[in-house]
Design a protein around this motif. Structure first.
Motif: not given
Lengths: 395, 830, 289
Positions: A46, A211-214, A239, A243, A267, A271
């Protein structure tokens, strides 16, 4: 004995290679031996873009140095290793560069955890370690009595101080809410924010982890909103930062967002969508339409060396390029001052640098035994995204 | 007693360790570090190999044990504990957690097990991040002290430690594999069922494997802490777990040195190709796929199989009877097996009821009965695989309801209809596994020479003549049966249960078995047979239990039992039923619809069908008769494409079909109504019938054709929209026949249509078959109820042990005494 | 906050369920699964992005193209990664599909790029207010589409000829062969359907999140947990488990923060399997000796 080792040799071809190489190396130098500069950064995954930026900054500086006859009359060579953003890998790579490649100065990359893993090694091996991106406070303030770690980049504690001040000055911030990435970088900044706010006796609405996964961060944001936050202080990679912006849009909460430099790493404007420009974040340097003379010089060198760079939007993480560029020139000066590639001598060489007219600023005695960070709060510039490029909020 | 293979492994391990020690003093400091990681990865690989290679489980969570080892060691050494102690503590903590994880992991397998280990790895990873007070959170632990020993360079010291751990773990794995513990693990892996019936407790072996594997992994992890001087959760990424598994599989799961090769790949290869580091995972995954495709046993495993043929070692030609007697003979006055009124119910179907028998030491007791009579069910209850709903099983104590492994330890050993040898183990190891009687035995030493010697004697006793070092899955069929019996004997059983021991054996092999059984009875073992080879049964049994439809119908000595009319009726079918005869005898085209020439079938052993020639003309109803196991169903399954023919030719309307698959044979108009009806139980009767027409290419008016079936079987009309699973056996059989008819087949094959049906139902069904015959449908019927089949058939073939012994018109065969002999053995004629 | 979080929970849950139904459908016909279902999902998102954004295809062309390519991917997985192993009774398909997942993730990383990209969709740009929170049309559509697909799968299986053929292979593959059904083909089709489900989930989730080569890994693991929890052989159980998993995640996030969701949910998975080895909604199968 040799017979017993025979099968092992076959399994260990590198041992043979190393021995041969060692023999070759120990024979009288055939040509002028280059001075090696190491870089351990994320070249894959990443954060690969950050490694690319550092490489570009270093390469431009090294090209300039070599064009001027190198350091101590020796050419400079860059050796890169991928840390995969993994501290264990980073430390292994650093060991390889220090012990096998015998680099004179080792450069670190974006990830604070990786740099933290390398710090004790650098101090133990007495090899200068130059931080060109990672901002973790304890990287340079590592408590070692014999400190070999320098930095030409932002430092969390100072950044946090600057972010808080910016919030107060620009938005009249009274009760900030914090959104911090759930990793060591976030932890480092939590400390910094607490310190900055406690000094001002300002209370805060809350500290939330992202978190990155949120998939969305509405629960965290809602808690901050209900607690009465009037400004958000944000620390996170591209990321999760994006979000946050998207979730704010969905909540319809129009709140100022002051951020560490996470959004600069990719970017972000794509995003985060149309409202990406609401996030004001800190940078050490930006290329703009009207740069300083030095800035234009570096920019044209970049365009010449990397044809894929067409416009300003293609060099978005300018901090990486600029930090690496200045840090490389400072390192060259330190080696010149030291007169050798001995680690301790070079370390003392850093202290001996007096003046250098760099890309980010004009440095004057940038390093002292007490001060291993070359940049301070006055060197930061607040920026935001406009049409995909990073531009200063105040031109 | 050490064979070539283990000698080579031993030498290689010693060379690796010595080499590691030598390298520790010569390498530069960075190479030392890489070497240390290589050695530690070998240790993890050896640990994981215990799990994957020995016990056949998988774990994608081993990085968690690696991390736990590192954290425990780091925390202890930072608190001032010496490294050695900290490493031991780390290994023990990991091992204990591993054994704990085994609890949920044991109850599941395959993908379920993979999921549990993945979940474990993720929980541990995030736990390390969030438990900041102890683990330092994502920042991890810094300043982990390096070990000090005199003025030695700590890096050298750790490389030495790592080399010794590597050598130690490889040696440990090697010793473990051939020890009692290892044998138990490999037995459970190869055949859970057989292992349980030898007394091995799968829970115990799997827990041990998990624990030992986690222990080694934790031990390796503990050295990571001082090596890195810094650890944090990100140092132990989940993807590393997959790399560990990859290291074991690429090298060859189960092979001693496999993990060494794997570690070379995952640790050293990236070092050599450091400029291409970003392609690392790409290369590894490609490599793994390549290995899985080309060398499924792993690189070393496949190489070993190619180049390291096991040494040829034979059992003695003549058994030493005195030694064997000393080993397995039991006192004549030991307890008999008393089974009293046991029964079991599967989802409403009474599979067996009120089964009682008594097997005295030194006697041979047989359970016989037609197909589906519940013989194997009874055996499964006695050996503990099914818990009976009622009744008692006593041998010194009550056994009903105990798990199989406890029943085995109580002295009941068994063999299986389809042999359940431990395929990867050698013949000798199979027998030695039996000798452990379910106990784990010694952890690190192999079987003693006395044990090996007695195992050889047992192999000689059963008449096994091949090499005892051959892997069991390479054995021919006959030898499998023999080795399985030897393995059961090795556990010194009081009762030996044999499930169809003569299936697939030639006459002479069977005769030798009969002699062996008498010998075993002579050692005061209670021998019990479930067998359909009547010559064998009638020849050796002291007493017989006859089952029919789950119920006992006769008990006594062979001579009296085989004269009983209701026993003969159970086998041949009653003579009450009278089918409507053909109005006039068949006289159709002699242009064969189905033409079978020299058909040979085998299941990797002696042929079950041997050079059978058979012709069915259009419009004929032909029956194939013969006892259970004669090869009738095998022929039908081969015709339908479910099982390939070994040789011979099959022509359907002059087109060869014996190389076609089942689907295309069905499309060519051959329909099989399979044994056991084979419904789609959750689909309705209508859907079942509709699927019968699947293979047809002509335009089908489904509703009209289903209506035609309903007219033929009016009983189904009320059930047309019920799931077929809810129908009675007779109704299901009608659906099955109807389904076959829906295909408008050129020939319809029926496999045991009367099996398990009540007499009234059988009458109804056979009336329908007679009607089909009269309508000109070509039929090939297999039914062990010979009298029934002969009622409707035009002609019949009689099959005995795979060969046609008689053929002729149905009329001529009815009441033929030789036919009875084919079912109940030669003795019935005499 | 509760509404928004629950909506996210249901949305995510139905996507887990969709992926898990992909595991379910191949499992029932062949006792095998594509362990790298997450990669198939990622592939769907990446293909959708490439067609829609990079090449600017209209959506009515991009979606069928994506789904077709995904189906082909599913067929390839079955033919090259599953059948060679399952046909000889080996369970190496598990490792093979894991390896293929890594392979695909890395290939995408080198072709598509290492940076996450935003899959913009008109469905996320507008929003309306629902029970005190702003909701984009896509957020409502996700659970609806998930439920619709699950329902469609059920109806197809129950009422169409194709569905009955599939059922026949599930309930009695040997008898299905005797009916002239090519069971191998049905298994291949199941893998294609499985990949298509994953691709749909990928395309639906992408606009809310982002598109990157690594987006599927964790998602696939969670979906697998869902499939196992639901009792992989029961379609209804799998769907219910998906919604449950999504909701538990959402609730844990609200009360403990997102740092704890994985600890909680995966610990629950271990616990659930320890107590009910055949899944929450699965039933025990009798082992025949």
């Amino acid at each position: 004995m040799f017979k017993a080792l025979k099968p092992f040799r076959r399994l260990w071809p590198q041992a043979v290679a190393v021995t041969t190489l060692g023999l070759l190396m120990s024979s009288p130098a055939l040509a002028v031996e280059p001075i090696k500069i190491g870089l351990v950064a994320a070249l894959s995954g990443q954060s690969a873009k950050s490694g690319e930026a550092l490489t570009r900054g270093l390469t431009i500086a090294i090209d300039e140095i070599n064009a001027d006859g190198g350091i101590l009359g020796r050419p400079v060579e860059l050796i890169r290793r991928d840390d995969e953003s993994n501290p264990a890998k980073g430390m292994l790579a650093a060991r390889e560069l220090i012990q096998r490649e015998k680099v004179t100065v080792l450069f670190g990359g974006l990830d604070t955890p990786v740099s933290l893993a390398i710090v004790p090694l650098a101090n133990q091996m007495k090899v200068p370690f130059m931080g060109a991106w990672a901002a973790g406070t304890s990287i340079t303030q590592n408590g070692a009595s014999d400190n070999y770690v320098f930095r030409v980049s932002a430092m969390d504690e100072i950044v946090d101080e600057a972010l808080v001040q910016y919030g107060i000055d620009e938005y009249g911030m009274q009760k900030p809410g914090m959104l911090l990435i759930n990793n060591p970088w976030g932890e480092s900044n939590e400390k910094g924010f607490r310190h900055a706010l406690e000094q001002r006796e300002m209370e805060w609405a809350g500290i939330e982890r992202i978190e990155g996964s949120d998939l969305d961060v509405i629960p965290q944001l809602t808690r901050l909103k209900n607690a009465g936050a009037d400004t958000l202080l944000m620390v996170g990679n591209v990321g999760p930062s994006a979000q946050v912006v998207k979730s704010l849009d969905r909540m319809g909460w129009d709140v100022p967002v002051v951020s560490h430099w996470g959004p600069a790493g990719g970017r972000f404007s794509e995003l985060a969508g149309p409202n990406a420009d609401r996030v004001h974040f800190i940078q050490t340097y930006v290329f703009t339409e009207n740069n300083s003379a030095k800035g234009d010089e570096v920019l044209s060198a970049l365009k010449a060396r990397y044809p894929e760079i067409q416009s300003l939007a293609d060099i978005t993480p300018a901090v990486g390029i600029a930090n690496a560029y200045d840090a490389m020139h400072l390192s060259a000066l330190a080696i010149e001052k030291a007169g050798s590639t001995d680690g301790t001598a070079v370390r003392d060489g850093f202290y001996a640098i007096d003046n250098y007219a760099g890309l980010i600023k004009d440095y004057s005695t940038p390093f002292t035994p007490e001060q291993h960070d070359a940049l301070g709060p006055q060197d930061y510039v607040f920026t935001h995204f406009v049409d995909g490029s990073i531009v200063p909020v105040k031109p | 007693m050490i064979n070539k293979m283990s000698l080579a492994n031993l030498l290689a391990t010693a060379a690796l360790t010595l080499g590691g020690v030598a390298l520790s003093f010569t390498l530069d400091s960075y190479s030392l570090l890489v070497f240390s990681f290589f050695a530690l990865t070998v240790v993890v690989g050896a640990g994981l190999n215990i799990l994957i290679g020995l016990s056949g489980q998988i774990s994608f969570g081993h990085i968690a044990f690696y991390a736990i080892g590192a954290y425990v060691c780091a925390l202890l050494t930072m608190a001032g504990c010496p490294l050695g102690l900290a490493m031991i503590a780390a290994a023990l903590v990991s091992g204990a957690l591993g054994a704990l994880l085994a609890i949920p992991a044991l109850r599941v397998e395959g993908p379920y097990l993979a999921m549990i280990t993945i979940a474990f790895a993720l929980v541990v990873h995030h736990g390390l991040v969030e438990w900041r007070g102890l683990t330092g959170g994502a920042n991890g632990l810094m300043g982990i002290p390096m070990p000090q020993l005199g003025d030695m360079d700590p890096a050298v010291l750790m490389a030495l430690l790592a080399s010794l751990l590597m050598g130690g773990s490889l040696l440990f794995y090697q010793r473990l594999r051939s020890s009692g513990w290892g044998t138990a693990m490999r037995a459970v892996k190869a055949s859970d069922i057989a292992a349980r019936s030898l007394g091995f407790n799968p829970v115990q072996t799997k827990t041990l494997a998990f624990g030992l594997s986690a222990l080694l992994t934790g031990l390796a992890g503990s050295l990571v802490a001082p090596l890195m001087m810094f650890i944090n959760p990100a140092s132990f990424p989940f993807s590393q777990s997959i790399l560990f598994v990859l290291a074991v599989i690429v090298g060859g799961a189960g092979s001693v040195l496999g993990p060494v090769l794997g570690a070379l790949l995952i640790v050293l290869l990236p070092e050599m190709l450091s400029d291409m580091a970003e392609y690392r995972l790409l290369m590894f995954s490609g490599l793994l796929l390549g290995v899985l495709w080309i060398a499924p046993r792993g690189l070393l495993g496949t190489a070993a199989r190619l180049w390291m043929r096991p040494q040829n070692l034979q059992a003695p030609a003549e058994p030493d009877m005195a030694r064997i007697r000393e080993f397995i003979a039991r006192p004549a006055n030991s307890a008999a097996l008393e089974v009293n009124g046991i029964g079991i119910n599967f989802g409403g179907v009474q599979a067996a009821a009120n089964v009682s028998l008594s097997a005295r030491p030194g006697s041979i007791t047989s359970i016989i009965g037609p197909n589906g009579a519940g013989k194997t069910t009874a055996l499964n209850m006695i050996s503990g695989f099914y818990a009976p709903d009622s009744g008692s099983i006593r041998l010194d104590g009550e056994l009903a309801g105990l798990p199989a492994w406890k029943v085995a330890r109580a002295g009941i050993a068994r063999t299986y209809q389809t042999t359940q040898l431990f395929g990867e183990l050698s013949v000798l190891d199979n027998v030695l596994a039996g000798m452990q009687r379910g106990r784990l035995g010694r952890i690190l030493s192999a079987a003693s020479s006395a044990e090996r010697d007695i195992a050889m004697q047992l192999l000689a006793l059963v008449g096994y003549q091949g090499s005892v070092n051959t892997a069991a899955d390479e054995l021919p069929h006959v030898d499998r049966r023999l080795v399985e019996i030897a393995r059961a004997l090795a556990s010194r059983p009081a009762v030996l249960l044999l499930d169809e021991p003569a299936a697939g054996l030639s006459r002479s092999d069977t005769d030798q078995l009969a002699a062996l059984f008498r010998q075993l009875a002579g050692f005061n073992i209670a021998v019990m047979l479930v067998e359909h080879d009547m010559t064998l049964v009638m020849g050796v049994s002291d007493q017989l239990l006859v089952l029919d439809a789950g119920k006992p119908i006769a008990w006594g000595e062979p001579e009296e039992v085989r004269q009983l009319p209701h026993v003969i009726a159970a086998y041949l079918g009653g003579t009450e039923y009278q089918a409507p005869p053909r109005a006039e005898p068949w006289d159709g085209s002699r242009d064969a619809r189905l033409f079978i020439k020299d058909l040979v079938l085998d299941y990797g052993a002696a042929p079950v069908v041997d050079k059978v020639n058979l012709v069915v003309n259009p419009g004929e109803l032909i029956a194939i008769l013969g006892a259970n196991g004669a090869g009738k169903s095998s022929i039908l399954q081969c015709l339908a494409g479910l099982h390939p023919a070994t040789s011979g030719s099959i022509l359907l309307d002059n087109e060869s079909i014996h190389h076609s698959n089942a689907a295309s044979i069905a499309a060519r108009g051959l329909a099989l109504v399979p044994e056991g009806r084979q419904m789609f139980p959750q689909l309705t009767v209508r859907d079942n019938l509709m699927l019968g027409a699947f293979a047809r290419t002509d335009k089908v008016d489904v509703d009209a054709e289903i209506e035609a079936i309903l007219r033929r079987f009016p009983r189904l009309r009320d059930r047309i929209d019920s799931p077929t699973g809810l129908l009675s056996g007779g109704e299901q059989q009608m659906v099955a026949v109807g389904r076959g008819l829906m295909a408008k087949p050129r020939i319809l094959l029926l496999d045991e249509p009367s099996l398990g049906l009540s007499p009234a139902m059988i009458g109804e069904l056979y009336d329908a078959l007679a009607a089909l015959r009269d309508e000109g449908v070509t039929l090939l019927l297999v039914d062990q109820m010979a009298n029934l089949a002969l009622q409707v058939a035009d002609r019949a073939y009689v099959l005995e042990t795979g060969r046609i012994v008689k053929s002729g018109s149905a009329e001529a065969l009815r009441g033929d005494r030789e036919l009875e002999a084919a079912y109940l053995g030669e003795g019935a004629v005499a | 906050m509760i509404t928004a979080a629950l909506l996210t929970g249901i949305g995510l849950g139905s996507m887990y369920a969709l992926l898990a139904l992909g595991f379910h459908i191949t499992y029932v016909v062949s006792r095998t699964v594509n362990f790298a279902q997450g990669s198939a999902m990622m592939l769907g998102a990446v293909l959708g992005y490439s067609f829609c954004i990079t090449w600017g295809w209209p959506i009515w062309l991009a979606i069928p193209a994506t789904l077709t390519l995904s189906a082909i991917y599913g067929l390839a997985v079955e033919r090259f990664l599953v059948r060679p192993f399952s046909s000889r009774g080996s369970d190496a398909w598990l490792m093979a599909t894991v390896a293929a997942g890594i392979l695909v993730d890395n290939l995408v990383m080198f072709t598509f790029g290492k940076e996450p990209r935003q899959f913009t969709s008109s469905l996320t740009e507008s929003a309306f207010s629902l029970l005190g929170t702003q909701v984009s049309p896509l957020q409502l559509m996700i659970p609806l589409i998930g439920a619709a697909i699950a329902l469609a799968l059920m109806l197809v299986r129950r009422y169409t000829r194709l569905g009955k053929v599939l059922e026949a292979c599930v309930q009695n593959p040997r008898a299905a062969m005797l009916m002239g059904i090519r069971v191998n083909w049905v298994v291949a089709i199941a893998f294609a359907v499985s990949a298509v489900f994953a691709a749909i989930a990928g395309m639906l989730i992408a606009p809310l999140f982002n598109v990157s080569a690594e987006m599927g890994t964790l998602f696939g693991l969670k979906a697998f947990a869902v499939a196992i929890l639901g009792g992989i052989a029961s379609a209804g159980g799998v769907f219910a488990a998906g919604l449950l998993f999504g909701l538990v995640e959402a609730i844990v996030t609200i009360y403990f923060g997102s740092a704890f969701t994985q600890i909680f949910t995966f610990a629950l998975v271990i616990l659930a399997l320890a107590l009910r080895p055949d899944g929450l909604f699965g039933s025990k199968t009798l082992v025949k000796v």
